[in-house]
Design an enzyme around this catalytic site. Structure first.
Site, PDB file in Angstrom:
ATOM      1  N   LYS A   3       0.720  -1.318   0.146  1.00  0.00           N
ATOM      2  CA  LYS A   3       0.054   0.159   0.049  1.00  0.00           C
ATOM      3  C   LYS A   3       0.932   1.291  -0.092  1.00  0.00           C
ATOM      4  CE  LYS A   3      -3.590  -1.108  -0.566  1.00  0.00           C
ATOM      5  NZ  LYS A   3      -3.908  -1.660  -1.912  1.00  0.00           N
ATOM      6  N   TRP A  58       1.742   1.902  -8.758  1.00  0.00           N
ATOM      7  CA  TRP A  58       1.919   2.815  -9.552  1.00  0.00           C
ATOM      8  C   TRP A  58       3.547   2.818  -9.942  1.00  0.00           C
ATOM      9  CZ3 TRP A  58       1.745   8.442  -6.614  1.00  0.00           C
ATOM     10  CH2 TRP A  58       1.477   9.357  -7.615  1.00  0.00           C
ATOM     11  N   HIS A 117       7.562  -7.361  -2.114  1.00  0.00           N
ATOM     12  CA  HIS A 117       7.357  -6.617  -0.822  1.00  0.00           C
ATOM     13  C   HIS A 117       8.472  -7.264   0.007  1.00  0.00           C
ATOM     14  CE1 HIS A 117       3.748  -4.708  -2.369  1.00  0.00           C
ATOM     15  NE2 HIS A 117       3.006  -5.759  -2.358  1.00  0.00           N
ATOM     16  N   SER A 153      -5.240   3.077   3.809  1.00  0.00           N
ATOM     17  CA  SER A 153      -5.135   2.267   2.430  1.00  0.00           C
ATOM     18  C   SER A 153      -5.372   0.922   2.667  1.00  0.00           C
ATOM     19  CB  SER A 153      -3.904   2.678   1.677  1.00  0.00           C
ATOM     20  OG  SER A 153      -4.040   2.048   0.329  1.00  0.00           O
ATOM     21  N   TYR A 186       6.069   8.157  -1.763  1.00  0.00           N
ATOM     22  CA  TYR A 186       4.847   8.306  -2.498  1.00  0.00           C
ATOM     23  C   TYR A 186       4.454   9.766  -2.355  1.00  0.00           C
ATOM     24  CZ  TYR A 186      -0.521   7.659  -3.167  1.00  0.00           C
ATOM     25  OH  TYR A 186      -1.649   7.823  -3.444  1.00  0.00           O
ATOM     26  N   PHE A 206      -3.356   9.209 -11.633  1.00  0.00           N
ATOM     27  CA  PHE A 206      -4.251   8.467 -11.042  1.00  0.00           C
ATOM     28  C   PHE A 206      -5.671   8.233 -11.913  1.00  0.00           C
ATOM     29  CE2 PHE A 206      -7.918   8.245  -7.999  1.00  0.00           C
ATOM     30  CZ  PHE A 206      -7.495   6.843  -7.053  1.00  0.00           C
ATOM     31  N   MET A 216      -4.696   5.544 -14.546  1.00  0.00           N
ATOM     32  CA  MET A 216      -4.615   4.300 -14.314  1.00  0.00           C
ATOM     33  C   MET A 216      -6.036   3.556 -13.728  1.00  0.00           C
ATOM     34  SD  MET A 216      -0.837   4.349 -12.284  1.00  0.00           S
ATOM     35  CE  MET A 216      -1.229   2.618 -11.437  1.00  0.00           C
ATOM     36  N   ARG A 268      -8.067   3.810  -4.845  1.00  0.00           N
ATOM     37  CA  ARG A 268      -9.167   4.167  -4.076  1.00  0.00           C
ATOM     38  C   ARG A 268      -9.189   5.988  -4.011  1.00  0.00           C
ATOM     39  NH1 ARG A 268      -9.619   5.627   1.382  1.00  0.00           N
ATOM     40  NH2 ARG A 268      -7.212   5.882   1.107  1.00  0.00           N
ATOM     41  N   GLY A 299      -6.016   8.002  -3.962  1.00  0.00           N
ATOM     42  CA  GLY A 299      -4.612   8.361  -4.454  1.00  0.00           C
ATOM     43  C   GLY A 299      -4.072   9.697  -4.052  1.00  0.00           C
TER      44      GLY A 299
END
Ligand code: A3P
Length: 286
Positions: free
Chosen positions: A43, A48, A98, A128, A183, A219, A222, A247, A249
């Site tokens: 998350k 992205w 991850h 998120s 981010y 966003f 995508m 959701r 962004g």
């Protein structure tokens, strides 16, 4: 719902995309010098970066983002799909993971492969992730937001404790093979972030190419791209009517979720875990 997670070296993994075979495959995976890994705690902006990376590596050719689902375009090192698509990946390959640093395969360490570590404000990660657990039917239900904050603080969530993940990758001794980005930095100025990424992977992109990539990784674009928004996943696994994968962004949605008491508890737990670390976080915790 009750879901049996896979326990792997002290971290929890969801069984839908992972198996003991896929983890063994990851351990033996043969990393190439030209590989670029986007590394994230869940998350933090994984998909992205999955969108951006192939476009940077291929100089802005949009074909893959319109023809190949994100999970096959830039596959997860630890997931089942990798073995199925590995032969179709074009060099230089983009991959995501991850994994904390210490779970990277030996061939990563002996190679010249690069890593882009994406960090996000952990308060926004919790928010998120909370919404994601509501829509992702293959995950445990999150409980109340308060209960979920507690699980997050204790690391009883997918891929373990956020602070352990950050510590492992911030402490990675990779020299110029690693780049750190947030981010928030990507939200604030995506073209600048793409320029940094292209410099890091050694692609000299024109201003025009950077603008084009930024437009296709926005966003909104995508969210409307079936190859990127997870709408190809059956509803029984991911129910976008409950909450879309893409959701909100934004940076700072935590302000709409945390009470002052929760914020204090969260900040103090995270700060305690990071006590004595030599790196500082790129944002303030409160
Ligand atoms: P929100 O739930 O806060 O909206 P991951 O891919 O690591 O699972 O992270 C998912 C988060 O990244 C979600 O955050 C999602 O909306 C956000 N995200 C994905 N693509 C984005 C984009 N192009 N711009 C901004 N945020 C994006």
């Amino acid at each position: 719902s009750s879901v049996e997670y896979i326990q792997y070296h002290g971290i929890l993994l969801p069984p839908l995309a992972h198996s003991m075979e896929s983890l063994e495959y990851a351990e033996k995976f043969s990393v190439e010098d030209s590989d670029v890994f986007a590394v994230t705690y869940p998350k933090s902006g994984t998909i992205w970066m999955q969108e951006i990376l192939p476009l940077v590596l291929n100089g802005g050719d949009l074909t893959p983002i319109h023809t190949v689902p994100n999970w096959d375009r830039v596959p997860w090192l630890e997931e089942k799909r990798l073995a199925l698509v590995v032969d179709k990946l074009e060099s230089p390959r983009g991959l995501v993971t991850h994994f904390p640093y210490h779970l990277m395969p030996p061939s990563f360490h002996s190679s010249k492969a690069k890593a882009i570590y994406v960090m996000r404000d952990p308060k926004d990660i919790v928010v998120s992730s909370y919404h994601f657990h509501k829509m992702a039917e293959f995950l445990e239900s999150p409980g109340t937001f308060d209960e979920f904050i507690e699980k997050f603080i204790k690391g009883k969530v997918l891929f373990g404790k956020w602070t352990d993940h950050v510590k492992s990758w911030r402490g990675a001794d990779l020299g110029d093979r690693i780049m750190y980005i947030t981010y928030e930095e990507m939200v604030q100025d995506l073209p600048a972030a793409i320029r940094r990424i292209s410099d890091f992977v050694g692609r000299n992109l024109s201003e025009e190419a950077i603008q084009k990539i930024a437009e296709h990784c926005s966003f909104r674009t995508m969210k409307n791209n079936n190859m990127s928004n997870f709408s190809l996943v059956p509803k029984k696994y991911m129910n976008s009517d409950t909450s879309p994968f893409l959701r909100k962004g934004v940076a700072g949605d935590w302000k709409n979720h945390f009470s002052p008491e929760q914020l204090a508890r969260f900040t103090s737990a995270i700060s305690k875990d990071l006590e004595g670390e030599s790196f500082s976080l790129p944002w303030s915790l409160d």
